[in-house]
Structures are given as structure tokens and as C-alpha cells.
Design an enzyme around this catalytic site. Structure first.
Site, mmCIF file in Angstrom:
data_model
loop_
_atom_site.group_PDB
_atom_site.id
_atom_site.type_symbol
_atom_site.label_atom_id
_atom_site.label_comp_id
_atom_site.label_asym_id
_atom_site.label_seq_id
_atom_site.Cartn_x
_atom_site.Cartn_y
_atom_site.Cartn_z
ATOM 1 N N GLU A 1 -5.687 -1.289 8.656
ATOM 2 C CA GLU A 1 -5.585 -1.061 10.095
ATOM 3 C C GLU A 1 -4.673 0.136 10.381
ATOM 4 O O GLU A 1 -4.035 0.219 11.415
ATOM 5 C CB GLU A 1 -5.095 -2.318 10.828
ATOM 6 C CG GLU A 1 -6.068 -3.459 10.825
ATOM 7 C CD GLU A 1 -6.232 -4.098 9.448
ATOM 8 O OE1 GLU A 1 -7.369 -4.076 8.919
ATOM 9 O OE2 GLU A 1 -5.240 -4.604 8.895
ATOM 10 N N TYR B 1 0.850 -1.186 0.000
ATOM 11 C CA TYR B 1 0.000 0.000 0.000
ATOM 12 C C TYR B 1 0.886 1.237 0.000
ATOM 13 O O TYR B 1 2.107 1.165 0.240
ATOM 14 C CB TYR B 1 -0.852 0.037 1.270
ATOM 15 C CG TYR B 1 -2.078 -0.834 1.294
ATOM 16 C CD1 TYR B 1 -3.060 -0.731 0.314
ATOM 17 C CD2 TYR B 1 -2.294 -1.728 2.334
ATOM 18 C CE1 TYR B 1 -4.212 -1.508 0.365
ATOM 19 C CE2 TYR B 1 -3.447 -2.509 2.401
ATOM 20 C CZ TYR B 1 -4.396 -2.389 1.410
ATOM 21 O OH TYR B 1 -5.532 -3.152 1.460
ATOM 22 N N TYR C 1 0.634 -9.844 12.808
ATOM 23 C CA TYR C 1 -0.364 -10.451 11.921
ATOM 24 C C TYR C 1 -0.280 -11.977 11.856
ATOM 25 O O TYR C 1 -0.937 -12.601 11.031
ATOM 26 C CB TYR C 1 -0.250 -9.872 10.502
ATOM 27 C CG TYR C 1 -1.569 -9.765 9.767
ATOM 28 C CD1 TYR C 1 -2.396 -8.661 9.944
ATOM 29 C CD2 TYR C 1 -1.988 -10.768 8.907
ATOM 30 C CE1 TYR C 1 -3.604 -8.569 9.276
ATOM 31 C CE2 TYR C 1 -3.200 -10.675 8.243
ATOM 32 C CZ TYR C 1 -4.008 -9.581 8.428
ATOM 33 O OH TYR C 1 -5.209 -9.494 7.769
ATOM 34 N N ASN D 1 -9.773 0.605 -2.805
ATOM 35 C CA ASN D 1 -9.502 -0.576 -1.994
ATOM 36 C C ASN D 1 -10.793 -1.062 -1.340
ATOM 37 O O ASN D 1 -11.377 -0.357 -0.525
ATOM 38 C CB ASN D 1 -8.472 -0.245 -0.911
ATOM 39 C CG ASN D 1 -7.985 -1.479 -0.187
ATOM 40 O OD1 ASN D 1 -7.468 -2.404 -0.800
ATOM 41 N ND2 ASN D 1 -8.158 -1.506 1.127
ATOM 42 N N GLU D 2 -11.226 -2.253 -1.724
ATOM 43 C CA GLU D 2 -12.451 -2.845 -1.184
ATOM 44 C C GLU D 2 -13.596 -1.824 -1.150
ATOM 45 O O GLU D 2 -14.310 -1.680 -0.158
ATOM 46 C CB GLU D 2 -12.204 -3.430 0.207
ATOM 47 C CG GLU D 2 -11.308 -4.653 0.181
ATOM 48 C CD GLU D 2 -11.268 -5.400 1.503
ATOM 49 O OE1 GLU D 2 -11.135 -6.631 1.476
ATOM 50 O OE2 GLU D 2 -11.370 -4.761 2.570
ATOM 51 N N GLU E 1 -5.704 -10.372 -1.496
ATOM 52 C CA GLU E 1 -5.369 -10.448 -0.077
ATOM 53 C C GLU E 1 -5.740 -11.837 0.425
ATOM 54 O O GLU E 1 -6.900 -12.117 0.729
ATOM 55 C CB GLU E 1 -6.099 -9.384 0.744
ATOM 56 C CG GLU E 1 -5.631 -7.969 0.482
ATOM 57 C CD GLU E 1 -6.245 -6.961 1.454
ATOM 58 O OE1 GLU E 1 -6.841 -7.396 2.465
ATOM 59 O OE2 GLU E 1 -6.120 -5.756 1.198
#
Length: 580
Positions: free
Chosen positions: A99, A53, A301, A157-158, A234
Site C-alpha cells: 500500500e 520491506y 491496519y 513480492n507476490e 504474510e
């Protein structure tokens, strides 16, 4: 020069079928001194591509500014990817979620009432165009058809999880193309019919995001992307954590089996995350689906590489799966030795309320200003009260945490997670001081772009309080406080402490924070991020490149109470229990 395009059913590199085996590695979550190491470990796992990103708000903390120094040097990062013989996918948003604070959208965007949020509104689009021109100026000469590593650029994005403004998406495509981006463009959405339709565009390859039920979800994607390659942009191999929650992990065996299913179908993949890294500074975001929950500093993560860049069992399992479908280098990635263990006393405490002028700049306001108006993440507000007897202090909404003092004595805390809006003062007269903290902006859903601070009227009984003085606490200057003030002794925070430690050679460290309250820490002026006794995270990662051979300085800003003024460095991370 190489040619990369979308074929009838596959990606084509110089006319030959090419499967993207990518891993997410965010340059802005990893110290630049470690970029090459993480990229090489991706290559050794069998990946051929690195995805990242781009965080608009980090590059542009103010409008008209676009910084590319240090951890924001996207060009250097992409060139390191190319030097490793790998390709790149760039996802510039403008919204990235991730996030990350405010999903990557700068807070200054929303200073103007009525400005659009992720829609085709003129002021929003004008700012986006400025941003995309800046970031794509870096990407343009690094496209594969110009000898660079970049294969794909993502649009938004989404978006299907947020809106359905097709004019907005089409405008983004036009801006990207006009900026000289010739490589294929993609969108990504969760694989439901509604999201793929709302977030996709004809002529732009649709991809999906998921971590399970690969066969079913690829089938749904194919229904909405009749031709072209299938790709999971993803592949969720783990998850993120919130303060006060458990540390999330996923089964190595089940996740590896899901990756195997995905690759057996012939699809391309981007493993999210390959290496999560760290939300250094105050960059972590938050979620609010009826209850506000801020994200922790670690972005480990449960990825194939842990927060410090060491291979995990998931790394070995993924490498074995990938070897069934593509060549994997014979060399293997190695782990670092345990980090050094020792203790450092903290001393010279400097209390904010004892001398606020040394912490920042004061300004006067008739009504309580928001943190956005002040350009602050942490601020002290002060006014004088003149009422009789105990009194009830109320606030419209707290975003996100407010510590209340009366004549220098702590009264209590108003916390957004508890939806606190009132606190009883022991008396209605005296000097009222409130320390207000932004704990991270919401990065997903309808609350993106909301202002921070004490929102709505601040009242004592039925009277609205006015005549406020505000001191913006300059967090960048906290490590330099001792040059402008003297130690004042402990108490309830904010209190800054400092200590020193010596090392023979720079190496990664882990700072244990379980004995402290709530605050922020720095090593040699580099902000490690937030800590909080509620966990789950109990250590802060200190990148080796931040540490110097010889003397080093540790600074801790405690916002609550630091009962144990001792800093302990430990051998490895402690990210908390997986169940509560």
C-alpha cells in the site's frame, strides 16, 4: 558464527529445528526515535523475528541517489533488532506493494518509453541491479552467518499475481547472490496453484500470504513446496483503508483462532502487520481495479500495536496464542497515557494564487507536461484563453485531482475517482489556472508506473490548449513560506496556514482534522501526511520525537477550504466508522 538453513521439513538454526515467529514492522513507517520501543514490544508478545520491506523509491528519489538518513537508516534498524536479541527478515523487492506509493518502484524508472515493469527488460534490470547492490551492501554484513540478525531475504513480492517471467526471477536471484547474500532466499505468493507456480522458483523456498483458512492454504502451499518448512510470510491480521471508505477491522477472536490453527500445524509465521505505523509525507499508494481509490495516511491496519504503538486487544490475544507454542517473556507491554488536549489558532494564511513565485519554480511548455516530467507531486499550470462565451474544458484523463480557476476565481474540481474529464467555464477568455495533485500512485496491478497529471490533450472546445507555464510546488519548502512572502488572506486553496504550541516535554499528539477540507500538515517541518474531510481517518498521528520541549510550529496546507482556522489536539486516534 550461527548457521541458518532450510531443512527437510523445518528451518534449522545451528542444526536444531527453529520456528520463525515474526512480525512485520516497517522502519520507514515509524519514527526512528520509536524503533526500539516497537521492537521490544514485539519481543514481549513472544515474537523472535522482525520483518521489513525496503522501499526503493524512498531511498532513491532520483537515480544514482541512495539515502539512508533518519527514517531510512536500515542498518541502524537491523542493529536495534539484533540488540533486542531478535532475528530479521529483509524483503527488498524491488516491488513491495505494501500500500506504498507505486509499490516502492521509483517514478523516474518509467520516464523512458517502453521500459519494463517487473520483467526481464534490460533497462529495468540495470536499474534494479544498482538498487539491490546498494541495499544488500547494508544487509550483507548483517547476515546471521556473519553475526548479524538477518535469517532470510525475499525475492520480489507476490510475483505470481502479476506475471510469470521466470527469467526475471532468476536474474534477481543471481543479482542477490552476487551481492554476497548467503542466507536462504524465499518467494511469497497467495496460495493458489497458478500464483505459486508463476511466482516461485525451484531452489528458492516458496511461502504464502493469507489471513484465513490456514489449514487449506498450507495444504496448497505444501503441494507446490514438497519439502522444506511451511511458512505464512504474510498472516493478514487486519487491512488497510481508502479515502471515502470504512475503517477496516477484523475480529480479535477469529484472527487469534486462525493464528492458533497455523501454529498448531507447525508452520512458521510473519504477522502482517505487527505494527503498521503511518504513511508519513506523501508515501501512501492507491488501488485501481476500474476505479481509482487512494490509501489513507494511517497504516494502523488493526494490528496488535496501534498506529501510536500501544497494545490492542489483538496484542494480548496473540501473545496468549504464542505462549502455547513458545516461551513468552513474563514482562508485559504498556500503553502510553492519553495524549494532551488543547487548541491552537491558525493564522497568517498565504494563498498560492496571490503569489505563486514564492511557492516554487516556473517553467514554460508548449504542451501540458506531466507531473513526472516536472518531478512534482503538486503543481500549478497556467495559460491564457481567448475565446467567446462559455466554453467546455476537457481533459483526456485526470490523475488524480485538478482544481480549476479562471482569473483567480474557483470554477470546480475534476476528480479521478468520479472519472471527471470535463468542466464548463463561465467564459472562454481570461487566465486559466489548474492546480493538479498526485494523490498516490497505484501500488498493485497493471497500472503500476503510470504517469501522473493531466494526461492526453487539454482542450477548450475542439482546440488543444498550448503555451503552458508550470510552477512545481515544493512541498518541503511550504513550512518556510513565511520567510519569502506575506500573508494574503483566506479563500479557496491551496492556502498555507501556521500556528504554534508549547509543551513541557515531548510526547505523542493526535491532530484532529475533521473540521478541515483536504490537505497536508507538518509539525516542526516533519510532514505528518495527508488529511481529507471525507474520512474515514479524522486524526493525524504526531510522533513524540517530532515534538520539542518548548515552542513548536504547526503548518497546514489546505487544498480546498479550511472553514475553521483552529487546530485541535485530541487524546487519541479517530480512524473512522467500520461501516458506512
Amino acid at each position: 558464527m550461527p548457521d541458518f538453513e532450510i531443512g527437510e521439513s523445518e528451518f534449522l538454526l545451528d542444526g536444531r529445528p527453529f520456528r520463525i515467529l515474526s512480525g512485520a514492522l516497517h522502519y520507514f513507517r515509524v519514527h526512528p526515535g520509536s524503533w526500539a520501543d516497537r521492537i521490544e514490544k514485539a519481543r514481549l508478545m513472544g515474537l523472535n523475528t522482525i520483518e521489513t520491506y525496503v522501499p526503493w523509491n524512498a531511498h532513491s528519489p532520483r537515480r544514482g541517489v541512495f539515502g539512508t538518513d533518519g527514517m531510512l537508516d536500515l542498518e541502524r534498524f537491523l542493529r536495534l533488532v539484533a540488540e533486542a536479541g531478535m532475528y530479521a527478515i529483509v524483503r527488498p523487492g524491488p516491488y513491495i506493494c505494501a500500500e506504498w506509493d507505486n509499490g516502492g518502484l521509483p517514478a523516474w524508472l518509467f520516464q523512458q518509453p517502453g521500459v519494463g515493469v517487473r520483467r526481464n527488460e534490460p533497462r529495468f534490470m540495470a536499474a534494479i541491479e544498482e538498487y539491490l547492490q546498494q541495499v544488500l551492501r547494508i544487509v550483507r554484513p548483517l547476515q546471521i552467518d556473519q553475526g548479524g540478525p538477518v535469517l532470510l531475504v525475499q525475492v520480489e513480492n507476490e510475483y505470481g499475481a502479476f506475471g510469470d517471467d521466470q527469467a526475471y526471477l532468476k536474474s534477481l536471484v543471481e543479482i542477490i547472490r552476487q551481492a554476497g547474500i548467503a542466507v536462504p532466499l524465499v518467494t511469497v505468493d497467495q496460495p493458489t496453484a497458478e500464483m505459486l507456480e508463476a511466482g516461485g522458483l525451484d531452489g528458492v523456498l516458496r511461502t504464502a500470504s493469507f489471513g484465513s483458512r490456514s489449514t487449506e492454504r498450507l495444504r496448497t502451499l505444501r503441494e507446490h513446496q514438497p519439502s522444506g518448512p511451511l511458512m505464512c510470510m504474510e498472516f493478514w491480521d487486519g487491512w488497510f483503508d481508502h479515502w471515502g471508505g470504512p475503517h477496516h477491522t477484523t475480529s480479535v477472536e477469529e484472527t487469534a483462532a486462525e493464528l492458533d490453527t497455523l501454529l498448531a500445524s507447525g508452520a512458521s509465521v510473519n504477522v502482517y502487520m505487527f505494527h503498521g505505523g503511518t504513511n508519513f509525507g506523501l508515501t501512501s499508494g492507491a488501488n485501481d481495479k476500474g476505479s481509482y481509490r487512494p490509501t489513507i495516511t494511517s497504516y494502523d491496519y488493526d494490528a496488535p500495536l496501534d498506529e501510536a504503538g500501544n497494545p490492542t486487544p489483538k496484542y494480548e490475544a496473540f501473545r496468549e496464542v504464542i505462549s502455547r507454542y513458545a516461551p513468552v517473556p513474563p514482562a508485559v507491554a504498556s500503553s502510553a497515557a492519553p495524549a494532551p488536549e488543547y487548541s491552537v489558532p491558525l493564522g497568517e494564511p498565504v494563498r498560492l494564487l496571490a503569489n505563486p513565485g514564492s511557492w516554487g519554480v516556473w517553467s514554460d511548455h508548449e504542451a501540458m507536461p506531466t507531473l513526472d516530467v516536472l518531478g512534482a507531486r503538486l503543481a500549478l499550470f497556467r495559460t491564457d484563453l481567448d475565446a467567446e462565451g462559455p466554453a467546455l474544458l476537457t481533459v483526456g484523463e485526470v490523475r488524480d485531482r485538478a482544481t480549476v480557476f479562471l482569473d483567480g476565481d474557483p470554477v470546480g474540481v475534476l476528480d479521478r475517482e468520479r472519472q471527471d474529464r470535463a468542466i464548463m467555464l463561465p467564459r472562454g477568455s481570461g487566465r486559466l489556472e489548474i492546480v493538479v495533485e498526485d494523490q498516490g500512485r497505484v501500488n498493485y496491478g497493471s497500472r503500476i508506473g503510470e504517469p501522473k497529471g493531466l494526461i492526453g490533450p487539454v482542450q477548450l472546445g475542439s482546440a488543444v490548449l498550448s503555451n503552458w507555464s508550470a510552477c512545481v510546488i515544493d512541498l518541503d519548502e511550504v513550512p518556510r513560506l513565511w520567510g519569502s512572502t506575506t500573508a494574503t488572506g483566506p479563500g479557496v486553496g491551496p492556502i498555507a496556514w501556521r500556528g504554534s504550541f508549547d509543551v513541557d516535554e515531548p510526547t505523542d499528539h493526535f491532530l484532529q482534522t475533521s473540521g478541515w477540507g483536504k490537505g497536508v500538515a507538518w509539525v516542526n517541518g516533519f510532514c505528518l501526511g495527508r488529511y481529507w474531510r471525507r474520512g474515514p481517518q479524522q486524526t493525524l498521528f504526531v510522533p513524540g520525537p517530532v515534538v520539542r520541549a518548548g515552542a513548536n510550529e504547526l503548518v497546514v496546507l489546505e487544498l480546498d477550504v479550511l472553514a475553521d482556522p483552529m487546530a485541535r489536539f485530541v487524546a487519541g486516534p479517530s480512524l473512522g466508522p467500520v461501516e458506512l
